[in-house]
Design an enzyme around this catalytic site. Structure first.
Site, PDB file in Angstrom:
ATOM      1  N   LYS A   1      -1.949  -8.974 -19.054  1.00 52.43           N
ATOM      2  CA  LYS A   1      -0.931  -8.702 -20.079  1.00 52.43           C
ATOM      3  C   LYS A   1      -1.484  -9.029 -21.473  1.00 52.43           C
ATOM      4  CE  LYS A   1       3.601 -10.080 -21.614  1.00 52.43           C
ATOM      5  NZ  LYS A   1       4.548 -11.178 -21.651  1.00 52.43           N
TER       6      LYS A   1
ATOM      7  N   LYS B   1      -4.619  28.423 -25.005  1.00 51.24           N
ATOM      8  CA  LYS B   1      -4.667  27.930 -23.624  1.00 51.24           C
ATOM      9  C   LYS B   1      -4.890  29.066 -22.627  1.00 51.24           C
ATOM     10  CE  LYS B   1      -1.717  24.061 -24.884  1.00 51.24           C
ATOM     11  NZ  LYS B   1      -1.691  22.723 -24.307  1.00 51.24           N
TER      12      LYS B   1
ATOM     13  N   ASP C   1      -0.863  13.545 -24.590  1.00 47.49           N
ATOM     14  CA  ASP C   1      -2.080  14.053 -25.242  1.00 47.49           C
ATOM     15  C   ASP C   1      -3.073  12.923 -25.504  1.00 47.49           C
ATOM     16  OD1 ASP C   1      -1.274  16.723 -25.397  1.00 47.49           O
ATOM     17  OD2 ASP C   1      -0.016  16.288 -27.133  1.00 47.49           O
TER      18      ASP C   1
ATOM     19  N   PHE D   1       4.565  25.586 -20.956  1.00 50.11           N
ATOM     20  CA  PHE D   1       5.760  25.320 -21.751  1.00 50.11           C
ATOM     21  C   PHE D   1       5.312  24.846 -23.121  1.00 50.11           C
ATOM     22  CE2 PHE D   1       9.939  25.317 -19.578  1.00 50.11           C
ATOM     23  CZ  PHE D   1       9.535  25.928 -18.413  1.00 50.11           C
TER      24      PHE D   1
ATOM     25  N   LYS E   1      -0.375  28.609 -28.872  1.00 50.75           N
ATOM     26  CA  LYS E   1      -0.675  27.981 -27.572  1.00 50.75           C
ATOM     27  C   LYS E   1      -0.974  29.033 -26.509  1.00 50.75           C
ATOM     28  CE  LYS E   1       1.903  23.788 -28.486  1.00 50.75           C
ATOM     29  NZ  LYS E   1       3.120  23.020 -28.291  1.00 50.75           N
TER      30      LYS E   1
ATOM     31  N   ASN F   1       7.069   9.672 -22.398  1.00 44.21           N
ATOM     32  CA  ASN F   1       7.902  10.507 -23.279  1.00 44.21           C
ATOM     33  C   ASN F   1       9.252  10.750 -22.609  1.00 44.21           C
ATOM     34  OD1 ASN F   1       7.756  13.081 -21.685  1.00 44.21           O
ATOM     35  ND2 ASN F   1       5.569  12.696 -22.029  1.00 44.21           N
TER      36      ASN F   1
HETATM   37  N1  CTP Z   1      -0.330  20.373 -21.442  1.00 43.93           N
HETATM   38  C1  CTP Z   1      -1.330  20.084 -20.548  1.00 43.93           C
HETATM   39  N2  CTP Z   1      -2.147  19.023 -20.739  1.00 43.93           N
HETATM   40  C2  CTP Z   1      -2.012  18.235 -21.837  1.00 43.93           C
HETATM   41  C3  CTP Z   1      -0.994  18.523 -22.757  1.00 43.93           C
HETATM   42  C4  CTP Z   1      -0.164  19.593 -22.534  1.00 43.93           C
HETATM   43  O1  CTP Z   1      -1.466  20.799 -19.554  1.00 43.93           O
HETATM   44  N3  CTP Z   1      -2.843  17.213 -21.977  1.00 43.93           N
HETATM   45  C5  CTP Z   1       0.525  21.544 -21.181  1.00 43.93           C
HETATM   46  C6  CTP Z   1       1.983  21.234 -20.978  1.00 43.93           C
HETATM   47  O2  CTP Z   1       2.289  21.014 -19.614  1.00 43.93           O
HETATM   48  C7  CTP Z   1       2.655  22.497 -21.500  1.00 43.93           C
HETATM   49  C8  CTP Z   1       1.699  22.994 -22.570  1.00 43.93           C
HETATM   50  O3  CTP Z   1       0.452  22.360 -22.327  1.00 43.93           O
HETATM   51  O4  CTP Z   1       2.736  23.484 -20.501  1.00 43.93           O
HETATM   52  C9  CTP Z   1       2.115  22.717 -23.983  1.00 43.93           C
HETATM   53  O5  CTP Z   1       2.462  21.369 -24.139  1.00 43.93           O
HETATM   54  P1  CTP Z   1       2.942  20.837 -25.553  1.00 43.93           P
HETATM   55  O6  CTP Z   1       3.148  19.349 -25.451  1.00 43.93           O
HETATM   56  O7  CTP Z   1       4.056  21.678 -26.079  1.00 43.93           O
HETATM   57  O8  CTP Z   1       1.710  21.149 -26.462  1.00 43.93           O
HETATM   58  P2  CTP Z   1       0.327  20.468 -26.634  1.00 43.93           P
HETATM   59  O9  CTP Z   1      -0.709  21.365 -26.073  1.00 43.93           O
HETATM   60  O10 CTP Z   1       0.342  19.078 -26.115  1.00 43.93           O
HETATM   61  O11 CTP Z   1       0.179  20.497 -28.215  1.00 43.93           O
HETATM   62  P3  CTP Z   1       1.010  19.661 -29.335  1.00 43.93           P
HETATM   63  O12 CTP Z   1       1.381  18.368 -28.675  1.00 43.93           O
HETATM   64  O13 CTP Z   1       0.048  19.539 -30.433  1.00 43.93           O
HETATM   65  O14 CTP Z   1       2.197  20.527 -29.672  1.00 43.93           O
END
Ligand code: CTP
Length: 396
Positions: free
Chosen positions: A288, A341, A278, A323, A337, A209
């Site tokens: 490959k 979380k 995610d 975050f 969240k 990303n």
């Molecule tokens: N995070 C994490 N582990 C993951 C995904 C996210 O620890 N597998 C943490 C990120 O470091 C951040 C927080 O969760 O502190 C929120 O991340 P964000 O990408 O905004 O949200 P997601 O939980 O991934 O949800 P979505 O993508 O559906 O918004």
């Protein structure tokens, strides 16, 4: 930066003296009172006037400087310094300081200083490697000096070797840490994640990303400046690890999960600024992936949510900060969240503006906790890092 601090910047006669102008300028702009003392040889390389213009303070090059406002400047500048940085440090000044010789403005002022002292050698490789210089550096170490090792590269004489002054950001970080080490997070352990994870599809391709890591690195650096012992767990970034921070490089979400869970129990504050994937490819292809006729579908599986795991197993007294990056419904999704979380705070940021989010040096966020919501407005990532850490420290 809170409070007015005094930095004593000692400059000896090396070509790298010109680079140190940036340090004087940086700290002056940050509101630090910078006093510069130079050897007479240093003044051959850069005019004292340059540092006077940058710091707005008189620059002393001699113990008998009739033009300066203070006839005993060597005592007063030494005594009032919160931190001393000698850069560049020649073999000569190193030898003098290591042996307590006080026969010029720099060596004498330093002798009167009783604070954190940092020295950054810069010289020809042969002089640096000379047993006399190494012996003197060892003595300085024993006397409590922090040595910022020189780097390898092209030297003024044209040769390639060790002896180049360390990078300026490294010197700034070390001086910042010395100036503010007595601050709010002294004695605390802070664990920070930063950057993007990388999910490999095959030896050639990966999914990632846009996270640059700047926000997480700013937090790690600021936590160090505020006196914390910092561990930074970082995905791949282009940024140099902050000075004095223990940095662990990881690649995938799984690697990050393992690194974070291994270290979380010891941390007082955990801040998850990393953009963690995610989803990861359901299968890694060792060779490959070759193209074939028609379309292809990528099968992805869920990764573990690191923050949710940390939130679930939170130790008493530990503060966990996540975050949240959203393109819509920022507050609503971020509040969810916070609960799902089990975090103590969510730093909600949007990529709606070109001045916030990925890659840029500024950010704006809403800090969300169980009983507060605070909108920060647009600011540098360093300033936001400070706000987040101050809030986390308050919650500890
Ligand atoms: N995070 C994490 N582990 C993951 C995904 C996210 O620890 N597998 C943490 C990120 O470091 C951040 C927080 O969760 O502190 C929120 O991340 P964000 O990408 O905004 O949200 P997601 O939980 O991934 O949800 P979505 O993508 O559906 O918004």
């Amino acid at each position: 930066m809170p409070g007015k601090k005094n930095l004593l910047l000692g400059i000896s006669g090396g070509i790298a003296a010109y680079k140190v102008c940036e340090i004087a300028s940086y700290f002056t702009k940050k509101g630090v009172n910078v006093n510069v003392v130079m050897t007479e040889h240093a003044a051959e390389f850069v005019a004292p006037l340059t540092f006077e213009a940058l710091t707005k303070n008189h620059v002393y090059t001699s113990l008998f400087d009739g033009n300066g406002p203070d006839p005993v400047a060597h005592v007063n500048l030494g005594r009032t310094a919160d931190a001393v940085l000698i850069a560049p440090a020649t073999a000569n000044i190193i030898a003098k300081i290591a042996n307590g010789i006080a026969d010029d403005m720099v060596s004498t002022t330093v002798l009167a200083a009783n604070c954190k002292k940092i020295i950054a050698p810069a010289m020809f490789t042969g002089m640096l490697e000379n047993p006399a210089t190494q012996r003197n550096l060892e003595q300085l170490r024993k006397d409590g000096w922090e040595i910022i090792e020189s780097e390898s590269g092209r030297l003024a004489c044209g040769a390639i070797g060790s002896g180049r002054l360390a990078e300026i950001p490294e010197l700034i970080s070390a001086a910042e840490e010395a100036l503010f080490a007595d601050e709010q997070l002294a004695g605390k352990r802070v664990l920070v994640t930063a950057g993007a994870t990388r999910e490999n599809l095959d030896p050639v391709r990966f999914i990632t990303n846009r996270s640059s890591g700047k926000m997480g690195y700013a937090i790690a650096k600021m936590a160090k400046t505020m006196g914390a012992e910092v561990t930074l767990i970082s995905g791949k970034t282009e940024i140099r690890p902050p000075h004095g921070v223990s940095t662990v490089s990881v690649e995938s979400a799984e690697d990050m999960y393992n690194a974070v869970t291994g270290k979380a129990a010891d941390a007082d504050i955990i801040i998850m600024a990393a953009a963690v994937a995610d989803y990861t490819p359901a299968e890694y292809c060792a060779q490959k992936i070759k193209k074939s006729e028609g379309d292809n579908n990528l099968v992805l599986k869920r990764t573990k949510d690191i923050l949710a795991g940390i939130g679930k197993d939170k130790k008493p007294g530990q503060v966990v900060v996540g975050f949240s990056m959203e393109t819509e419904n920022l507050l609503e999704n971020s509040r969810k969240k916070l609960v799902s979380k089990n975090a103590d705070m969510i730093v909600a940021n949007s990529i709606a503006s070109e001045n916030t989010g990925f890659g840029v040096d500024t950010n704006a966020a809403v800090l969300i906790g169980k009983d507060f919501e605070h909108e920060t407005g647009l600011m540098s990532k360093e300033e936001l890092a400070k706000l987040v850490l101050e809030k986390a420290a308050e919650m500890l």
